[in-house]
Design a protein around this motif. Structure first.
Motif, PDB file in Angstrom:
ATOM      1  N   ASP A   1       0.852  -1.188   0.000  1.00 15.02           N
ATOM      2  CA  ASP A   1       0.000   0.000   0.000  1.00 15.02           C
ATOM      3  C   ASP A   1       0.883   1.231   0.000  1.00 15.02           C
ATOM      4  O   ASP A   1       1.911   1.279   0.662  1.00 15.02           O
ATOM      5  CB  ASP A   1      -0.917   0.036   1.224  1.00 15.02           C
TER       6      ASP A   1
ATOM      7  N   ASP B   1      -5.362   4.499   7.538  1.00 17.42           N
ATOM      8  CA  ASP B   1      -5.871   3.177   7.188  1.00 17.42           C
ATOM      9  C   ASP B   1      -4.950   2.380   6.267  1.00 17.42           C
ATOM     10  O   ASP B   1      -5.291   1.274   5.845  1.00 17.42           O
ATOM     11  CB  ASP B   1      -7.252   3.308   6.524  1.00 17.42           C
TER      12      ASP B   1
ATOM     13  N   ALA C   1      -4.243  -1.123   7.493  1.00  9.28           N
ATOM     14  CA  ALA C   1      -5.355  -2.053   7.323  1.00  9.28           C
ATOM     15  C   ALA C   1      -5.475  -2.492   5.860  1.00  9.28           C
ATOM     16  O   ALA C   1      -5.690  -3.670   5.571  1.00  9.28           O
ATOM     17  CB  ALA C   1      -6.652  -1.399   7.798  1.00  9.28           C
ATOM     18  N   ARG C   2      -5.311  -1.536   4.957  1.00  7.91           N
ATOM     19  CA  ARG C   2      -5.406  -1.887   3.530  1.00  7.91           C
ATOM     20  C   ARG C   2      -4.282  -2.832   3.130  1.00  7.91           C
ATOM     21  O   ARG C   2      -4.481  -3.790   2.375  1.00  7.91           O
ATOM     22  CB  ARG C   2      -5.360  -0.625   2.676  1.00  7.91           C
TER      23      ARG C   2
ATOM     24  N   LYS D   1      -5.094  -6.254   4.256  1.00  6.29           N
ATOM     25  CA  LYS D   1      -6.137  -6.831   3.411  1.00  6.29           C
ATOM     26  C   LYS D   1      -5.515  -7.346   2.104  1.00  6.29           C
ATOM     27  O   LYS D   1      -5.765  -8.465   1.666  1.00  6.29           O
ATOM     28  CB  LYS D   1      -7.193  -5.761   3.123  1.00  6.29           C
ATOM     29  N   HIS D   2      -4.716  -6.487   1.535  1.00  3.81           N
ATOM     30  CA  HIS D   2      -4.007  -6.830   0.309  1.00  3.81           C
ATOM     31  C   HIS D   2      -3.202  -8.126   0.510  1.00  3.81           C
ATOM     32  O   HIS D   2      -3.268  -9.056  -0.294  1.00  3.81           O
ATOM     33  CB  HIS D   2      -3.084  -5.667  -0.055  1.00  3.81           C
TER      34      HIS D   2
ATOM     35  N   LEU E   1      -3.645 -10.474   2.672  1.00  2.37           N
ATOM     36  CA  LEU E   1      -4.508 -11.637   2.869  1.00  2.37           C
ATOM     37  C   LEU E   1      -5.084 -12.159   1.560  1.00  2.37           C
ATOM     38  O   LEU E   1      -5.421 -13.340   1.437  1.00  2.37           O
ATOM     39  CB  LEU E   1      -5.648 -11.301   3.843  1.00  2.37           C
ATOM     40  N   GLU E   2      -5.192 -11.271   0.588  1.00  4.12           N
ATOM     41  CA  GLU E   2      -5.791 -11.673  -0.681  1.00  4.12           C
ATOM     42  C   GLU E   2      -4.776 -12.250  -1.667  1.00  4.12           C
ATOM     43  O   GLU E   2      -5.147 -12.735  -2.736  1.00  4.12           O
ATOM     44  CB  GLU E   2      -6.470 -10.453  -1.335  1.00  4.12           C
TER      45      GLU E   2
ATOM     46  N   ALA F   1      -3.883  -5.318  12.065  1.00  6.50           N
ATOM     47  CA  ALA F   1      -4.852  -5.763  11.057  1.00  6.50           C
ATOM     48  C   ALA F   1      -4.562  -7.203  10.621  1.00  6.50           C
ATOM     49  O   ALA F   1      -5.480  -8.002  10.407  1.00  6.50           O
ATOM     50  CB  ALA F   1      -4.806  -4.819   9.857  1.00  6.50           C
TER      51      ALA F   1
ATOM     52  N   GLN G   1      -5.913  -9.474  13.195  1.00  4.81           N
ATOM     53  CA  GLN G   1      -7.360  -9.616  13.084  1.00  4.81           C
ATOM     54  C   GLN G   1      -7.720 -10.562  11.947  1.00  4.81           C
ATOM     55  O   GLN G   1      -8.783 -11.181  11.954  1.00  4.81           O
ATOM     56  CB  GLN G   1      -8.023  -8.256  12.865  1.00  4.81           C
ATOM     57  N   GLY G   2      -6.826 -10.686  10.989  1.00  8.76           N
ATOM     58  CA  GLY G   2      -7.068 -11.592   9.876  1.00  8.76           C
ATOM     59  C   GLY G   2      -6.519 -12.990  10.142  1.00  8.76           C
ATOM     60  O   GLY G   2      -6.488 -13.838   9.252  1.00  8.76           O
TER      61      GLY G   2
END
Lengths: 331, 331
Positions: free
Chosen positions: B215, B221, B224-225, B228-229, B231-232, B254, B257-258
């Motif tokens: 990111d 944020d 967090a992004r 997310k990135h 995790l994907e 984050a 949390q994942g």
DNA sequence: CTGAAAGCGCTTACAG
DNA sequence: CTGAAAGCGCTTACAG
């Protein structure tokens, strides 16, 4: 940028300096055309009044000191942030004074603020405030304290209801099924710290669970010691309340190093509601203090006392903030 | 406490006020007996000079503003803390000015400081400093910047060698066996931020690993992004470098949390060396900036420029700080 | 409504 | 080495 003074504006506007002064400081006392003309000229010149000269002459300034023990502690940082704005909005300039816990520094700031003609000041203490010592300074009579204060009710204060906060924490944990709930003090200087601990002691007895203080120290290592203590116990509690968020962070960190996971193995709660808590691992469940309100109210109390001598003691309501560091007890 | 002025001391000591003034401000210019007598009388009265009046008269004060974007950010808090002391030791009084990223506020502080006759100021920016804009203010000519600065080398600066810091981080991670190392920017305003990112991009290419920016945003944020990135991704990196400690905290939070654990599942490093990092979960491996040195040097540079117009650009060495958020790659 | 004067608490050439 | 005077940039009774 030659030195701009009231006299150069006066000359440029073709009026006497006293008129310029009035145009700025008591606009209603000067004919509107004159005023507008002066203001225009001043603006064109890029003139603004010297707060120094004004303070010297009127014996009052807009400097408002906020005295904190440690700006590195996020609680005080957040307080400073909201108070900077609150002060600004009311036409004051917040002066941040950091004592690092040194009482001599506090006294230094007091005399400095006296000399700066500060109308009043705010102190967020790290120890129980000695109101007698405070009042040895002229300036001590124009101060509001962000904590409770003992015996002497002549200094305005703003705090959060510590007992209520502990009730909230205990209720939350009990509703999750916890019956064995430990406590880590971590801080101890202020009445606030004392009140939280006392409330825990009293309320857990009432709830018929045995109070269990994992550590009552007040240094930065309290969290680590509490974790060590926890790890050595045969029957450790299933949940822990930390006296504030910073201590909670330290506890969780040390626990993690010892292989204990939060909240899987033990739930941990903080007290403060720092923004930082939402980005901790795991995000911290905590009791939120309305820090912004505290800042605003502190200034209002100071203004009120300054205006008519009234002394208020405001107690704010804390609020439960459930994030991810608490869950039902293991097994 | 009647109002104490130089004249009451003069009367009490039986000398003229100019002699009292000298006794304090130019002690060598007055006979030692006279001086001692005056000082004793003053002390007995509890007299100290008014910095306001002094500043007004001499057109110079000891107020040194430190302009920071956000005191709630621990990096700036730590800077403020060490600089308060550094200033103190040199006879200055640090004035903390918080802009919250508002350029208008910065300008407001500049004119205020001009009006307060501050000898110089320090700015820790959140954006690339526009030296032209700076110099539109008189005060802008007496400022040192805690960041690199472009094009114009006439303003003194102090920074840490960003590239070197990234080298340290990369070396550490590679020595642990990592070959796929991602990056999270999280901040982007300053040259420092830019330099860290550029160094990462360049050095990972050199190391024949493909750069992977999870990111590049600069808001809170970003962490967090990035998570997310991560995790994907099909083939996520085994290690992540965050542009600073705060971002690293957010990433780890984050990720946690994942369901991703640090360092078991992925190693994460920060950059800054905040004290807070040692109490994070897990304690954060990072590249330490010598914040205290930066503060001291900033003041020294300001003094030097003020004295003889010399402009220095100091670049400090960062240092690897290995804690617990990094380990060998999984499997 | 505006001006002239005195003064807030200091410092600094200038005399002596 | 010390004193008397002027002045830093303002404000505020006091006249007019």
């Amino acid at each position: 940028m030659a030195d701009l003074s009231i006299d150069v504006v006066a000359k440029a506007a073709g009026v006497h300096r006293s008129t310029v002064s009035r145009a700025f400081s008591r606009p209603e006392a000067v004919k509107s055309e004159t005023r507008e003309h002066i203001l225009k000229v001043a603006e064109g010149l890029g003139y603004t009044m010297s707060p120094l000269a004004q303070a010297l002459r009127t014996k009052t300034s807009t400097f408002v000191p906020l005295i904190v023990p440690d700006i590195t502690n996020p609680f005080f940082a957040e307080l400073a942030k909201t108070m900077t704005q609150a002060a600004d909005e009311r036409g004051y300039q917040l002066l941040l004074c950091v004592t690092n816990g040194d009482p001599a520094k506090t006294e230094g700031y007091f005399t400095a603020m006296q000399a700066m003609y500060a109308p009043f000041g705010i102190v967020a203490p790290s120890t129980k405030v000695d109101t007698d010592a405070l009042k040895r300074f002229d300036f001590g009579h124009r101060v509001v304290v962000i904590d409770r204060v003992e015996g002497d009710s002549s200094v305005p204060t703003v705090t959060v209801d510590s007992r209520r906060g502990i009730v909230l924490a205990l209720e939350h944990l009990r509703s999750l099924g916890h019956t064995s709930i430990g406590y880590v003090s971590g801080i101890s200087g202020t009445h606030t710290a004392q009140d939280r601990m006392d409330a825990y002691l009293e309320l857990s007895a009432e709830g018929s669970s045995t109070p269990l203080v994992l550590d009552s120290g007040s240094d930065p290592d309290a969290g680590a010691r509490a974790a060590k203590h926890f790890l050595e116990m045969e029957n450790p509690p299933t949940a822990i309340i930390a006296a504030n968020d910073m201590v909670a962070f330290a506890v969780i960190s040390a626990l993690g190093q010892g292989g204990i996971r939060v909240p899987e193995d033990v739930s941990v709660m903080g007290f403060d509601g720092l923004a930082l808590g939402s980005r901790f691992n795991p995000p911290l469940t905590t009791v939120r203090q309305p820090i912004a309100d505290m800042g605003n109210i502190a200034i209002e109390l100071a203004e009120k006392q300054n205006l008519n001598g009234s002394v208020d003691h405001v107690v704010l309501e804390p609020e439960l903030l459930v994030r991810a560091s608490t869950s039902g007890p293991r097994k």
